[in-house]
Scaffold this motif. Structure first.
Motif, PDB file in Angstrom:
ATOM      1  N   ALA A 266      86.337  48.855 -36.976  1.00 54.89           N
ATOM      2  CA  ALA A 266      87.476  47.940 -37.032  1.00 54.89           C
ATOM      3  C   ALA A 266      87.518  47.240 -38.385  1.00 54.89           C
ATOM      4  N   ALA A 267      88.517  46.386 -38.535  1.00 57.11           N
ATOM      5  CA  ALA A 267      88.625  45.603 -39.759  1.00 57.11           C
ATOM      6  C   ALA A 267      87.418  44.675 -39.898  1.00 57.11           C
ATOM      7  N   SER A 268      87.211  44.186 -41.110  1.00 58.45           N
ATOM      8  CA  SER A 268      85.997  43.423 -41.378  1.00 58.45           C
ATOM      9  C   SER A 268      85.868  42.196 -40.483  1.00 58.45           C
ATOM     10  N   LYS A 269      86.981  41.505 -40.196  1.00 65.18           N
ATOM     11  CA  LYS A 269      86.913  40.310 -39.360  1.00 65.18           C
ATOM     12  C   LYS A 269      86.494  40.667 -37.943  1.00 65.18           C
ATOM     13  N   SER A 270      87.093  41.701 -37.381  1.00 65.48           N
ATOM     14  CA  SER A 270      86.723  42.131 -36.027  1.00 65.48           C
ATOM     15  C   SER A 270      85.297  42.663 -35.990  1.00 65.48           C
ATOM     16  N   ARG A 271      84.892  43.336 -37.050  1.00 63.87           N
ATOM     17  CA  ARG A 271      83.528  43.872 -37.088  1.00 63.87           C
ATOM     18  C   ARG A 271      82.492  42.747 -37.101  1.00 63.87           C
ATOM     19  N   ARG A 272      82.773  41.703 -37.874  1.00 67.68           N
ATOM     20  CA  ARG A 272      81.849  40.566 -37.890  1.00 67.68           C
ATOM     21  C   ARG A 272      81.818  39.860 -36.538  1.00 67.68           C
ATOM     22  N   LEU A 273      82.965  39.763 -35.871  1.00 66.97           N
ATOM     23  CA  LEU A 273      83.005  39.150 -34.543  1.00 66.97           C
ATOM     24  C   LEU A 273      82.183  39.974 -33.556  1.00 66.97           C
ATOM     25  N   GLY A 274      82.324  41.294 -33.624  1.00 68.01           N
ATOM     26  CA  GLY A 274      81.544  42.157 -32.738  1.00 68.01           C
ATOM     27  C   GLY A 274      80.057  42.025 -32.986  1.00 68.01           C
ATOM     28  N   GLN A 275      79.678  41.951 -34.250  1.00 73.58           N
ATOM     29  CA  GLN A 275      78.261  41.781 -34.570  1.00 73.58           C
ATOM     30  C   GLN A 275      77.727  40.445 -34.047  1.00 73.58           C
ATOM     31  N   SER A 276      78.546  39.403 -34.140  1.00 74.45           N
ATOM     32  CA  SER A 276      78.121  38.086 -33.647  1.00 74.45           C
ATOM     33  C   SER A 276      77.942  38.101 -32.134  1.00 74.45           C
ATOM     34  N   VAL A 277      78.871  38.740 -31.425  1.00 73.07           N
ATOM     35  CA  VAL A 277      78.758  38.828 -29.969  1.00 73.07           C
ATOM     36  C   VAL A 277      77.526  39.634 -29.583  1.00 73.07           C
ATOM     37  N   SER A 278      77.258  40.715 -30.299  1.00 77.77           N
ATOM     38  CA  SER A 278      76.086  41.541 -30.003  1.00 77.77           C
ATOM     39  C   SER A 278      74.802  40.744 -30.210  1.00 77.77           C
TER      40      SER A 278
END
Length: 421
Positions: A266-278
């Motif tokens: 995904a886009a960088s913002k969504s990718r960072r959000l996913g990493q934070s949730v993980s």
């Protein structure tokens, strides 16, 4: 006068130095460890790594990365054992598996590896936007990690020759102890290094293609199987509450893996959000380990078979005073070799009948969680881990240690003879 000289006698053999014999046992033990059932799940990962590295012409570099992972982990285990011994702890080979928290964490790690192989998330693959150099670095990190995991899952097994090497190494100076563990690691890594050095191996494998991805997905199932087996081990160490905690943590790990995979492209913002949730899910799973670690040990073990008695030094002494033959079985729920021996050689009708006919008392020592009495018995017989089988013949003779790999015929022959020849 003539001097008559005696004919020259045989040239005396130079004795092998004890330290060299110890290192030889360590190397053979590590080499044979590749054949132990504990290592089977990691063989799948090594197959994938070998196929991919040969296809990319980097087999030698990946072999070195894999070897480095093994040596670093063996060094850490040796150092941990030395620290535990200096602190007065009765630690032995596989001691970390006596902690239900460690077993749960390893189960989650194997689950995550399986999810990665199944394609839920991608680590070490060709991620979108990464260059060839980054892929290469991730590939070597994967080989290093495979070596690390191979050592972790191998510790429930004690291969032949390893017992004497570990016991001798732990009584030697610290530098020799670490050297023994390093040589053992070289033995474990040697087959993979040899395969990587064979130039003709690349001609045997088919060309890279869809089969490599299918092999990768297929190899996820040994990881899932190993994770499920570790859940059973937790049930023996911490009971139903420990299993519930391990399942909850596994669910959190699976959720973290899914979120990571869903947002990787995904886009960088969504990718960072996913990493934070993980990361948040993994932190909660880590907190669950505290509850698993504090679970009280079970008082009744499922390892007990009909006709067995719990091992205690007092019970063994009483039976020996009576002059009865005694078979002592030191085992653990996380010891795969122990479980295999139990099924194929000790719980068969023929062996059970022979024990009954000769009035052999069967004492079972469960080392699944730490037990100082069992640890002391192991060390008195030159072992630093399970399995250990000692047969005390009728009368008051000394106990005789049986091989670590048992067969039905071997046990029957020893019991029928009343002693080991």
């Amino acid at each position: 006068s003539v001097t008559i000289q005696a004919p020259p006698g045989p040239v005396p053999k130079t004795p092998v130095p004890p330290w060299l014999r110890l290192l030889g046992l360590a190397f053979l033990g590590g080499l044979i460890l590749n054949l132990m059932p504990c290592v089977f799940p990691v063989l799948a990962m090594k197959t994938i790594a070998l196929a991919e590295s040969i296809a990319q012409g980097r087999r030698r570099a990946h072999a070195l990365s894999y070897t480095a992972g093994i040596l670093v982990t063996f060094s850490a285990l040796g150092g941990a054992l030395l620290v535990a011994r200096s602190a007065g702890s009765a630690a032995g080979w596989g001691f970390q598996f006596q902690s239900p928290a460690f077993v749960a964490g390893l189960s989650w790690l194997l689950l995550a590896v399986g999810l990665n192989l199944s394609g839920v998330f991608d680590i070490g693959g060709r991620l979108a936007g990464t260059g060839h150099g980054l892929t290469g670095r991730e590939g070597h990190a994967g080989s290093f990690f495979t070596g690390l995991l191979a050592v972790l899952v191998a510790t429930p097994c004690t291969a032949p020759f390893m017992a004497a090497a570990i016991a001798g190494g732990l009584t030697a100076p610290p530098a020799m102890t670490l050297l023994v563990f390093l040589v053992m690691g070289l033995g474990l890594a040697t087959p993979y290094v040899v395969l990587a050095e064979l130039p003709g191996l690349g001609r045997i494998l088919p060309r890279p293609g869809r089969w490599m991805e299918l092999l990768r997905q297929l190899c996820a199932f040994p990881m899932y199987g190993a994770a499920a087996w570790l859940l059973w081990v937790i049930s023996q160490e911490a009971g139903p509450s420990g299993v519930l905690g391990a399942l909850a943590g596994g669910l959190l790990v699976a959720f973290a893996a899914w979120v990571l995979g869903a947002t990787q492209t995904a886009a960088s913002k969504s990718r960072r959000l996913g990493q934070s949730v993980s990361v948040a899910a993994l932190l909660v799973a880590t907190a669950v380990l505290t509850g698993i670690a504090g679970a009280p040990p079970k008082s009744v073990t499922a390892l007990a078979e009909p006709g067995t008695e719990p091992f205690t030094p007092d019970r063994l002494a009483a039976l020996r005073t009576e002059g009865r033959p005694v078979f002592v079985d030191m085992t653990a729920a996380w010891c795969v070799t122990c479980l295999v021996n139990q099924r194929v050689a000790l719980s068969t009708p023929a062996v059970q009948q022979a024990f009954a006919q000769h009035h052999v008392a069967y004492l079972l020592g469960d080392w699944t969680r730490q037990d100082p009495a069992i640890t002391g018995f192991l060390r008195r017989h030159g072992r630093d881990g399970v399995p250990l089988y000692v047969y005390f013949p009728p009368g008051h003779g000394d106990g005789i240690v049986l091989p670590q790999i048992l067969t039905e015929n071997l046990v029957l022959a020893r019991v029928d003879a009343g002693k080991l020849n």
